[in-house]
Scaffold this motif. Structure first.
Motif, PDB file in Angstrom:
ATOM      1  N   UNK A 183      53.957  -2.286  19.785  1.00 39.48           N
ATOM      2  CA  UNK A 183      53.810  -3.709  19.449  1.00 39.48           C
ATOM      3  C   UNK A 183      52.399  -4.255  19.556  1.00 39.48           C
ATOM      4  N   UNK A 184      51.405  -3.410  19.310  1.00 35.22           N
ATOM      5  CA  UNK A 184      50.027  -3.895  19.407  1.00 35.22           C
ATOM      6  C   UNK A 184      49.691  -4.693  18.148  1.00 35.22           C
ATOM      7  N   UNK A 185      49.146  -5.889  18.335  1.00 36.82           N
ATOM      8  CA  UNK A 185      48.739  -6.672  17.163  1.00 36.82           C
ATOM      9  C   UNK A 185      47.244  -6.951  17.230  1.00 36.82           C
ATOM     10  N   UNK A 186      46.675  -7.164  16.053  1.00 33.79           N
ATOM     11  CA  UNK A 186      45.233  -7.411  15.962  1.00 33.79           C
ATOM     12  C   UNK A 186      44.863  -8.690  16.705  1.00 33.79           C
ATOM     13  N   UNK A 187      45.787  -9.640  16.738  1.00 36.20           N
ATOM     14  CA  UNK A 187      45.516 -10.931  17.357  1.00 36.20           C
ATOM     15  C   UNK A 187      45.563 -10.908  18.875  1.00 36.20           C
ATOM     16  N   UNK A 188      45.953  -9.765  19.456  1.00 39.93           N
ATOM     17  CA  UNK A 188      45.971  -9.684  20.920  1.00 39.93           C
ATOM     18  C   UNK A 188      44.589 -10.024  21.464  1.00 39.93           C
ATOM     19  N   UNK A 189      44.538 -10.907  22.454  1.00 44.40           N
ATOM     20  CA  UNK A 189      43.240 -11.203  23.032  1.00 44.40           C
ATOM     21  C   UNK A 189      43.356 -11.547  24.502  1.00 44.40           C
TER      22      UNK A 189
END
Lengths: 547, 310
Positions: free
Chosen positions: A237-243
């Motif tokens: 569930x890794x998303x680019x928007x993870x911050x």
């Protein structure tokens, strides 16, 4: 109304004198820096580990690393313009911090640690060239051979032979190889970018499933199976928007694996006439870094668009987890090479092989940098008589620096064998970046105190007038670089995510402690032996009074 | 006997002062300056009313009368000649290269003369012998200035006995792209060496002090240039530019020691049979005196050597 303009007045008069040359082209120096922060070889390989910090924002971390490394670039470019010396870090540290400190810090980084980089280079050659090429051409036996201990060792031998050949060829030959590989390699990169840009995500999924079945015998939906395999290992569930701010900072030590090296060629500037021109040295390193950062950003966005962010992390996690004891096999059993994935978008194995071969030029244009800096540091230490005279020997006919090459190649062979045949030894290699960072830390500290430690040289240099709030710019950039490097060194040492923490495995600590002790021992023995010969090593760096 | 050898000072007053002080600092018996003493550039310090204007290292500055001496000293540190003049004089020089050349010669001789006086003052109570051999960048006029100096010996073109060791010197070099003052084809260089070589009685105790390094060694590698004098491949590509005549002389006669300069980047040593050849390099622009200390022993010849960054 008539106006007159006064011609600019001549500010100096020159006469016929040796060495008055025109400005050199920054492009060639840029090329060296650009290869050192190699987007494909080190970059793609290094970024395949970032799945370990899924909450970090990769693009943000790349840009932040670029900004912080820029301070390192400014610091090094200033040092070059103040003291352009063959041996770079060794020369600066020994002249500013002292001969003993300079020798120990520089020799451990540029000599002993570079032995570790031979198998790292060899492993990259296997993962990005031999294995994908062999799989694509249907030579599964060759592909699996190169991932075996014997195959890794053979790859180490190939790397050593190639690097020795390049050094034997000399800088002129290597510069031509670099140019050739640059233009063809860039052509390959454009093709790769084009394929990822003009293909859809669905097309990629379809191509992946097709080639996973064709080349690796994977059945069903290999794309989903890869994501599922990674999920079993805890990556999902890794998303680019993870911050996460802290997580993003923690990506920096991973990215340093390639973005820390635009200053790699600083050890060679003693040979460059006109290196005192700060702007040219800075431009070469700066653009080497930032063109790479820009290209990484493009690759990241294309992976996001076409490959899928979750899948990219999952593919890397599935591959690296499969190598752990008891790890489940990934549907595609080779390293998830983005170039290979892009090639799969064209359903032709010959084209795919050609793309991998052309992108292999990113390796061969870069590999020559492995020992070049080391030879210069060894030369400088031999000229200072800390190392024996033969270490700087050069063969009369072919101009081969055989003394320093022996000092690099023989230990590299031993280290390569340990890497290939002793799996428990491999954890040491993860620290290869950290030890060079320690060397850099010594240099930036030297840079920060330069205006006081060697005030005369500093005052007489072109950077003496640069100040921020009254503080010399070299001190400001040196301190910022030191904080950045110290942060990463602490993280590498204590944080278990990098696999280098001394708290979980003391072997790297023992190994590097031994290398520092050996360096100290060499220096102490050299002091004693030279003293008996009537040579005082302390006087090498003592400044003769002017008055 | 301890020999201190430095070269390619190129007008740097700091380096010359360090050179003279090296005798006491390193306890040297002999000082040898290998050539290219004179500077490459003149900096006009232009008078404008009560102030002066100059450009140094690309930075323009205006200073008051009381600061002129200080900026002149800064200019000298870099190896340049500071010359006070008016705008009209600058314009006149711009138009007439011959006048520039005359002024250069005048400045060079004046500076070398001052340096010789400095040597006289600093070493008047010392037994140290000081030798200077000009290099290819040095105009002929400075030879007389050095020859007339009471405390410095001109080494050019002759054999000199130094405590039982025989030294021959020449500042002439093989042709360079800059057409400097003491250049000659290799055959002529060999002819210039011949009479000096004949004077040497024992090669195992001989010192060659030839400005250009021997061809094909690590001492003679300089950045490769294109036809427009632009360094190739970012200045990283090196080529041999030394003298074959010097190389042949060393190979044939095998002196104990051979001292060289000329190629600032060629710092290092080379073993050529029985000969130890040294080029200490040069970093005169930084005011750093790169040099070598050589210990000579009556029995062993060169006992040891060390390259230093004074």
């Amino acid at each position: 109304m008539a106006t007159t303009t006064e011609a600019p007045r001549q500010t100096l008069f020159l006469r016929n004198a040796t060495g008055l040359v025109k400005a050199w082209s920054t492009f060639d120096a840029f090329l060296y820096a650009f290869w050192s922060v190699n987007l494909v070889t080190l970059g793609l390989y290094g970024m395949s580990f970032v799945y370990a910090i899924p909450d970090g924002q990769l693009l943000g971390a790349v840009l932040l690393t670029g900004v912080l490394v820029t301070f390192l670039v400014i610091t090094y470019a200033q040092l070059v313009s103040v003291m352009p010396r063959a041996g770079g870090d060794y020369a600066w540290q020994s002249r500013i911090l002292g001969g003993g400190i300079g020798f120990v810090l520089a020799i451990t980084g540029w000599w002993f640690t570079l032995w570790l980089w031979t198998p790292i280079y060899a492993n990259i050659l296997v993962l990005q060239f031999f294995a994908p090429l062999a799989y694509t051409l249907g030579w599964t036996g060759a592909a699996t051979f190169f991932t075996s201990p014997n195959g890794i060792f053979v790859s180490c031998l190939i790397v050593l032979a190639f690097v020795s050949g390049v050094i034997t060829l000399g800088m002129e030959g290597y510069a031509k190889i670099q140019r050739f590989c640059f233009w063809l390699g860039m052509g390959g990169l454009i093709v790769m970018v084009g394929l990822l840009l003009f293909s859809t995500h669905d097309a990629f999924v379809s191509a992946f499933n097709r080639e996973a079945a064709s080349l690796f015998g994977a059945s069903g939906n290999a794309y989903q199976a890869t994501i599922a395999a990674a999920a079993k290992g805890g990556t999902s569930g890794v998303t680019f928007g993870n911050f996460g701010f802290t997580s993003t900072l923690l990506l920096l030590p991973f990215l340093a694996f390639y973005l820390l090296w635009p200053v790699w060629g600083a050890t060679l500037y003693g040979e460059v006439r006109g290196a005192k021109e700060y702007r040219k040295v800075f431009s070469a390193m700066f653009w080497g870094l930032w063109v790479t950062v820009a290209l990484v950003a493009v690759i990241i966005l294309l992976i996001l668009k076409t490959v899928g962010w979750d899948f990219y992390y999952a593919a890397n996690a599935a591959y690296w987890n499969s190598l752990l004891p008891g790890g489940a096999a990934a549907p595609v059993s080779t390293w998830p090479y983005p170039v290979m994935f892009a090639g799969w978008l064209v359903g032709n194995h010959l084209f795919q092989a050609l793309l991998i071969a052309v992108m292999g030029l990113w390796f061969f244009g870069w590999a020559g940098t492995l020992f070049l800096s080391s030879t210069r540091v060894i030369f400088a230490a031999a000229f200072d008589r800390v190392l024996p005279e033969w270490a700087a020997n050069i063969s009369a006919k072919r101009r081969v620096p055989y003394g320093s090459l022996i000092l690099m190649i023989v230990p590299s062979l031993v280290v390569s064998a340990l890497f290939a045949y002793r799996a428990n030894f491999q954890v040491i290699f993860l620290d290869a970046t950290a030890v060079i960072a320690v060397t850099f830390l010594g240099t930036v500290i030297a840079a920060a105190i330069l205006p006081w430690r060697r005030a005369d040289i500093y005052r007489n240099s072109p950077i003496a007038r640069w100040r921020v709030a009254g503080i010399p710019v070299i001190t400001v950039t040196g301190v910022i670089s030191a904080i950045f490097l110290a942060f990463m060194i602490v993280e590498w040492s204590l944080n278990t995510v990098y696999g280098t923490a001394f708290t979980t495995n003391v072997l790297p600590l023992q190994y590097f402690a031994v290398t520092y002790l050996v360096a100290i021992a060499i220096y102490v023995v050299a002091r004693v032996v030279r003293k008996r010969q009537g040579i005082d090593l302390a006087r090498i760096h003592q400044e003769i009074p002017v008055e | 006997m301890r020999v201190f050898y430095a070269t390619d000072l190129h007008g740097s007053e700091v380096c010359w002062r360090k050179f003279l002080n090296a005798a006491k600092f390193y306890n040297a018996d002999v000082l040898i300056c290998g050539g290219d003493m004179t500077g490459k550039a003149m900096i006009p310090i232009v008078e404008d009313g009560d102030s002066y204007e100059l450009t140094l290292s690309g930075v323009s500055q205006r200073v008051g009368r009381d600061q002129v001496a200080e900026v002149e000293s800064q200019v000298q540190r870099k190896g340049y000649y500071p010359v006070r003049m008016t705008s009209a004089q600058v314009a006149e020089l711009e138009k007439d290269p011959a006048k520039v050349q005359t002024l250069f010669t005048e400045q060079m001789c004046k500076t070398v003369e001052r340096w010789m006086q400095m040597a006289q003052e600093k070493l008047k109570d010392s037994k140290v012998r000081v030798f200077v051999a000009p290099g290819n960048d040095d105009e002929m006029e400075i030879d007389d200035v050095i020859a007339n100096a009471p405390r410095v010996e001109l080494a050019e073109g002759r054999m000199i006995d130094i405590g039982g060791y025989e030294m021959i010197s020449s500042g002439w070099a093989n042709p360079t792209p800059w057409h400097t003052y003491r250049e000659a084809p290799e055959e002529e260089l060999a002819r210039r060496m011949e009479p000096m070589l004949r004077d040497i009685k024992e090669m195992s105790r001989a010192i060659f002090n030839f400005h250009p390094p021997p061809y094909g060694t690590s001492l003679d590698e300089a950045p490769a240039l294109d036809e427009n004098l632009k360094p190739l491949h970012g200045g990283r590509v090196l080529r041999h530019v030394g003298s074959t005549a010097v190389r042949d002389a060393i190979d044939k006669y095998q002196p104990m020691l051979s001292l060289h300069g000329h190629i600032h980047e060629g710092k290092g040593i080379a073993r050529m049979g029985k000969t130890l050849a040294i080029n200490p390099g040069s970093a005169y622009e930084e005011g750093m005196l790169l040099a070598s200390i050589i210990e000579l022993d009556q029995k062993r010849g060169v006992k040891n050597y060390q390259l230093v960054n004074g």
